[in-house]
Design an enzyme around this catalytic site. Structure first.
Site, short mmCIF file in Angstrom:
data_model
loop_
_atom_site.label_atom_id
_atom_site.label_comp_id
_atom_site.label_asym_id
_atom_site.label_seq_id
_atom_site.Cartn_x
_atom_site.Cartn_y
_atom_site.Cartn_z
N ALA A 133 0.86 -1.19 0.00
CA ALA A 133 0.00 0.00 0.00
C ALA A 133 0.89 1.23 0.00
O ALA A 133 1.93 1.25 0.68
CB ALA A 133 -0.92 0.01 1.22
N ALA A 135 0.71 5.57 0.21
CA ALA A 135 -0.12 6.74 0.47
C ALA A 135 0.74 7.99 0.37
O ALA A 135 1.89 7.95 -0.07
CB ALA A 135 -0.78 6.63 1.84
N SER A 136 0.17 9.13 0.78
CA SER A 136 0.86 10.41 0.59
C SER A 136 2.09 10.56 1.46
O SER A 136 3.06 11.22 1.07
CB SER A 136 -0.11 11.56 0.87
OG SER A 136 -0.59 11.49 2.20
N ALA A 138 3.52 7.77 3.54
CA ALA A 138 4.32 6.56 3.75
C ALA A 138 3.78 5.42 2.91
O ALA A 138 2.74 5.55 2.25
CB ALA A 138 4.29 6.18 5.23
N GLN A 139 4.50 4.31 2.93
CA GLN A 139 4.00 3.09 2.29
C GLN A 139 4.25 1.92 3.23
O GLN A 139 5.08 1.99 4.14
CB GLN A 139 4.62 2.87 0.92
CG GLN A 139 6.09 2.55 0.90
CD GLN A 139 6.62 2.47 -0.54
OE1 GLN A 139 6.12 3.12 -1.46
NE2 GLN A 139 7.66 1.68 -0.75
N VAL A 140 3.55 0.82 2.98
CA VAL A 140 3.57 -0.32 3.88
C VAL A 140 4.13 -1.55 3.16
O VAL A 140 3.81 -1.80 1.99
CB VAL A 140 2.16 -0.63 4.42
CG1 VAL A 140 2.17 -1.87 5.31
CG2 VAL A 140 1.62 0.57 5.20
N LYS A 155 5.71 0.15 8.16
CA LYS A 155 5.34 1.41 7.53
C LYS A 155 6.59 2.30 7.45
O LYS A 155 7.25 2.54 8.47
CB LYS A 155 4.25 2.10 8.35
CG LYS A 155 3.67 3.35 7.72
CD LYS A 155 2.48 3.85 8.55
CE LYS A 155 1.81 5.06 7.91
NZ LYS A 155 0.62 5.49 8.68
N ASP A 290 -10.29 8.50 12.02
CA ASP A 290 -10.27 8.24 10.58
C ASP A 290 -10.78 6.82 10.35
O ASP A 290 -10.16 6.01 9.66
CB ASP A 290 -8.85 8.40 10.03
CG ASP A 290 -8.83 8.61 8.52
OD1 ASP A 290 -9.87 8.98 7.96
OD2 ASP A 290 -7.76 8.40 7.91
#
Length: 512
Positions: A133, A135-136, A138-140, A155, A290
């Site tokens: 995954a 995102a803006s 970080a990534q996993v 992460k 969230d």
């Protein structure tokens, strides 16, 4: 640094908004006055050719923010929690901002892990996957801890993301200052405070130690919540730019066909999501802010698993009590009491007419309660409530707006899992139990005991405090010394009373 050099970034932003068709959407959402519209057009139209084109398949606002990069995507996400600022329509558009970006190379991620954890990746993990995954911020990656064989989610922050965010946030401050100067009517929305709030959120997310801490605190608060799980934190594999959590296996909460195929009880899941959120907000004052479908999984045993703890909400005990009383007042249709709570809490200015306010609240509650039970929406109630309080001069309170936005999202998740859910039927026992424990004689005794214990701890210092007050009066004869002598004597009496009352209350609690 904040200053005129950020004008170029604002010009590029304006050009992109104009090119993607988002400029008018944004100006309309902010109800921008003519002066601000002219300034925006000056920054946008002549330089339209400099703007990013973005993805034409996306709505204008989403298209523009995605094209402008990570800081703007995150800003859009944060603004989606502030319908009081951008309006419901734009907030809804921003809420579906996917926050999906191309991943950065796994070699960069491995280098970051090795730098942060001061050990080679192959020493720490027996496997380290490509990004699962992105995102803006970080990534996993999925990995397996070599020492224990446990699967974990790692992460990793995007390289250089802190510098990029700082540059864009500085430009946001300049834009907010220009809005205040060019549109005095927009000051009620407190644009500088909005950017300050955004900066605080981002700084928290850019330091993954803070998110790790939030995950650990949330897990500790909820460890006894049946049917709910927070992945375990791996502290020794986490740092400022790397966070490692237990790998959570399950079905995404938005994959309804898979949930049905797995045989999960959708009614229990829908009610569970709402019940859990209310417990976290009221009982703990610390909630996942969230809580959309993308951050929830359904475990094979039916447990609800929460993910991504970058945005958490916190409300103090007094606000929790006020919030519970407001909800309970609506449940009982006691609009006068709801009005009184707003005045007591200082949400509505004291010079307003409480009876008129109660009448306005009735206009909010009665149409909703006239609906079929399955159509009653707590989110709609809260939205209408904020509209009414705005008319009566209620100032924006970020923690309540965040609570309202999360309630809207949670209700949407609950209804997606079980469309026939009766929101009030689920909420009423939770609110009632909270009120029984926290509002009434028992709670009053507990509050008094706590207050007296605090005052009692200052008992030994009270003579010095009184002496210092008297000495100040010797040096400064105005105001009259008699008033301060009584204040000093009052402090001594208060300290003595605190000790006596504290001992008495302790004895009462021992007998209860």
């Amino acid at each position: 640094m904040r200053g005129p050099h950020n004008i170029w970034r604002l010009i590029r932003t304006g050009a992109t908004l104009e090119r993607t068709g988002a400029m008018n959407v944004v100006l309309d959402a902010f109800r921008a006055p003519p002066s601000l519209r002219i300034a925006a057009k000056v920054l946008g139209v002549p330089f339209k050719w400099l703007g990013y084109n973005g993805d034409p398949t996306q709505p204008p606002a989403t298209r523009a923010l995605t094209a402008l990069g990570p800081a703007y995507i995150k800003f859009g996400q944060v603004l989606s929690t502030r319908p009081d600022v951008v309006g419901d329509e734009l907030a809804a558009q921003l809420r579906v901002l996917q926050d999906k970006l191309p991943p950065f190379p796994v070699t960069d991620a491995r280098a970051m892990v090795e730098q942060e954890l001061e050990a080679e990746v192959d020493t720490l993990f027996s496997s380290f996957s490509e990004p699962v995954a992105a995102a803006s911020i970080a990534q996993v990656h999925k990995a397996t801890v070599r020492e224990t064989g446990q699967d974990v989610a790692v992460k990793v922050l995007r390289p250089g993301i802190e510098k990029a965010f700082k540059k864009d946030v500085d430009a946001f401050y300049l834009a907010a200052r220009m809005v205040e100067l060019l549109a005095p009517s927009a000051r009620r929305l407190r644009p500088m405070d909005v950017i300050t709030h955004f900066e605080g959120v981002v700084l928290g997310e850019l330091d993954l130690r803070m998110e790790t801490s939030s995950a650990a605190e949330f897990a500790a608060n909820t460890e006894r919540d049946a049917g709910f799980r927070v992945p375990q934190v791996e502290w020794f594999l986490s740092s400022r730019r790397v966070m490692t959590l237990e790998w959570a296996e399950g079905i995404a909460a938005n994959d309804i066909p898979a949930i049905i195929a797995a045989g999960h009880d959708r009614k229990a899941l829908g009610e569970g999501v709402l019940r859990l959120f209310l417990n976290h907000a009221l009982r703990d004052g610390f909630f996942h802010a969230d809580m959309h479908q993308g951050n929830l999984k359904i475990a094979p045993n039916g447990d609800i698993i929460a993910l991504d703890f970058g945005i958490m909400g916190r409300i103090d005990e007094y606000t929790r009590r006020a919030y519970a009383e407001i909800l309970f007042g609506f449940i009982r249709k006691d609009y006068r009491r709801v009005a009184e709570v707003h005045f007591e809490a200082g949400y509505v200015p004291a010079d307003k007419d409480i009876d008129e306010f109660a009448r306005a609240l009735r206009s909010v509650g009665e149409p909703i309660f006239g609906m079929d039970a399955t159509r009653i929406s707590m989110a709609r109630l809260l939205t209408y409530l904020f509209e009414v309080t705005e008319r009566f001069g209620m100032e924006t309170r970020t923690e309540l707006i965040l609570l309202q936005r999360t309630m809207v999202v949670v209700e949407g998740v609950s209804r997606s899992l079980y469309p026939q859910i009766n929101i009030w039927e689920v909420a009423q026992p939770i609110v009632e139990d909270y009120i029984k424990e926290n509002i009434g004689p028992k709670a009053l005794l507990r509050d008094l005991s706590r207050t007296m214990r605090v005052l009692g701890r200052f008992g030994p210092k009270l003579p010095q405090i009184a002496e210092a007050a008297l000495m100040r009066q010797v040096k400064q004869p105005d105001p009259p010394p008699q008033r301060n002598i009584w204040e000093a004597a009052g402090l001594v009496a208060l300290g003595a009373g605190a000790v006596v009352l504290g001992l008495s209350l302790a004895h009462i609690f021992e007998m209860m």
